[in-house]
Scaffold this active site. Structure first.
Site, mmCIF file in Angstrom:
data_model
loop_
_atom_site.group_PDB
_atom_site.id
_atom_site.type_symbol
_atom_site.label_atom_id
_atom_site.label_comp_id
_atom_site.label_asym_id
_atom_site.label_seq_id
_atom_site.Cartn_x
_atom_site.Cartn_y
_atom_site.Cartn_z
ATOM 1 N N ASP A 73 1.021 -1.200 -0.026
ATOM 2 C CA ASP A 73 0.023 0.095 0.010
ATOM 3 C C ASP A 73 0.794 1.131 -0.170
ATOM 4 O O ASP A 73 0.615 2.259 -0.782
ATOM 5 C CB ASP A 73 -1.133 -0.031 1.123
ATOM 6 C CG ASP A 73 -0.315 -0.505 2.407
ATOM 7 O OD1 ASP A 73 0.669 -1.121 2.307
ATOM 8 O OD2 ASP A 73 -1.140 -0.629 3.255
ATOM 9 N N ASP A 126 0.456 -7.615 -10.648
ATOM 10 C CA ASP A 126 -0.718 -7.433 -11.489
ATOM 11 C C ASP A 126 -1.323 -6.005 -11.454
ATOM 12 O O ASP A 126 -1.536 -5.197 -12.293
ATOM 13 C CB ASP A 126 -2.000 -8.421 -11.246
ATOM 14 C CG ASP A 126 -2.937 -8.391 -12.397
ATOM 15 O OD1 ASP A 126 -2.695 -7.834 -13.466
ATOM 16 O OD2 ASP A 126 -4.034 -8.891 -12.179
#
Ligand code: NAD
Length: 337
Positions: free
Chosen positions: A205, A229
């Site tokens: 994050d 991804d």
């Protein structure tokens, strides 16, 4: 001498992009013997599967493939062709460069990232089931073997390409065992490169925030499958969007070159989508085949046509079609080789 290459045109915008890319590759003067293999929506109807065995056999035989995007029907019984191919051929490293290009308007000027995504396990292992009616479970698999293998690929890539630092991206603060093992494996491999290639780690994050604030601080990133991804689409966004983001899936015995983007069905058949990502993926294939001057010529031709700004597709602010952009790049390549 010519190269036998499997060409999977794919679904949606795929066939148009593949046609433009073929034209650019042929403009290099290198001989290609195209082994065209249909896969995806069309073969669900005709062969009962989106990924017939003949497609995998063709790639095994030729060792290299160029692949257009393939639609994954949401919630249907079919597994993603993309995930299926990567697993069947053990294409364990997904490499996605994200570089700023002159002429592509973005918030950043100096992005030069290489995203190295583990391609065979994590939540993509496909071990998923319903628990009664109202719950479902997906199992995240992380092994030391696959984590060390992808970390080693990232460090070797850094050595081969004159890069300076590898950042391992994880969520080991929460997934202490699975992501903890990924991080531990990366650190073990990093120790072998101490003094040559730098190493650091970031929680995923925080990594996303840092990438949108100061992408120029990062170099090679190594990530488990799912974060890879997501972060590679983020990185594509930093340099101009999905239309310009190439990719390579590399294994010991085969390699498949494909853009980061999907089949964009709403633009299918309109001669509108940008073939840059597939053309740059093809340039990665030329590098993989050690055809370095041809790879340089293709990348330079793409860069110069985009920088001039006369023949660009809608996503880069222009009005050229897929075909016209492909022809402009091919003619530039022809003039330079
Ligand atoms: P997408 O990448 O196909 O499209 C998202 C949007 O990005 C498009 O609507 C378009 O605005 C833009 N875009 C994408 N490629 C572009 C290009 N070459 N030129 C210009 N603009 C472009 O993503 P999606 O709509 O989420 O997925 C569509 C289908 O593709 C789904 O079935 C998905 O599963 C599949 N998919 C396949 C692959 C692959 O084959 N490797 C990868 C991602 C998604």
């Amino acid at each position: 001498m010519s190269y036998a290459v499997t060409l999977i045109p794919g679904d949606g915008i795929g066939p148009e992009l593949a046609e433009a890319t073929k034209g650019v590759l042929e403009a290099t003067g290198i001989g290609f013997d195209w082994d065209v293999q249909q896969a995806g929506e069309a073969t669900i109807a005709s062969e009962g599967t989106p990924l017939p065995e003949r497609v995998i056999d063709s790639i095994r035989r030729n060792g290299v493939a160029i692949k257009g995007p393939i639609t994954t029907p949401v919630g249907s019984g079919f597994r993603s062709v993309n995930v299926g191919l990567r697993q069947a051929l053990e294409l364990y490293a997904n490499v996605r460069p994200a570089r700023s290009m002159q002429g592509v308007e973005t918030r950043y000027r100096n992005v030069d990232l290489i995203i190295v995504r583990e391609n065979t396990e994590d939540l993509y292992a496909g071990i998923e089931h319903r628990v009664g009616n109202d719950a479902a479970e997906s199992i995240k698999i992380i092994t030391r073997f696959a984590s060390q293998r992808i970390a080693r690929y990232a460090f070797e890539y850094a050595v081969r390409n004159g890069r300076h630092k590898v950042t391992a991206v994880h969520k080991a603060n929460i997934m202490k065992l699975s992501d903890g093992l990924f991080l531990e494996s990366c650190a073990q491999v990093a120790a072998e490169y101490e003094g040559r290639i730098g190493f650091e780690d970031r929680i995923v994050d925080n990594m996303c925030m840092q990438l949108v604030q100061k992408p120029e601080l990062y170099d090679v990133l190594v990530l488990p499958n799912l974060y890879g991804d997501i972060v590679s689409d983020l990185a594509a966004g930093l340099v101009g969007g999905l239309g310009v983001a190439p990719g390579a899936n590399i294994g010991e015995k085969a390699a498949v070159f494909e853009p980061v983007h999907g089949s964009a069905p709403k633009y299918a058949g309109q001669n509108k989508a940008n073939p840059t990502a597939l053309i740059l993926s093809a340039a990665l294939m030329l590098r993989h085949l050690d055809e370095t001057p041809a790879a340089d010529a293709v990348e330079e031709a793409v860069r110069s046509v985009i920088a001039e700004g006369r023949t660009t597709t809608y996503d880069l602010g222009g009005s050229a079609g897929t075909r016209e952009f492909g022809e402009a790049v091919a003619s530039r390549v022809r003039g330079s080789v």
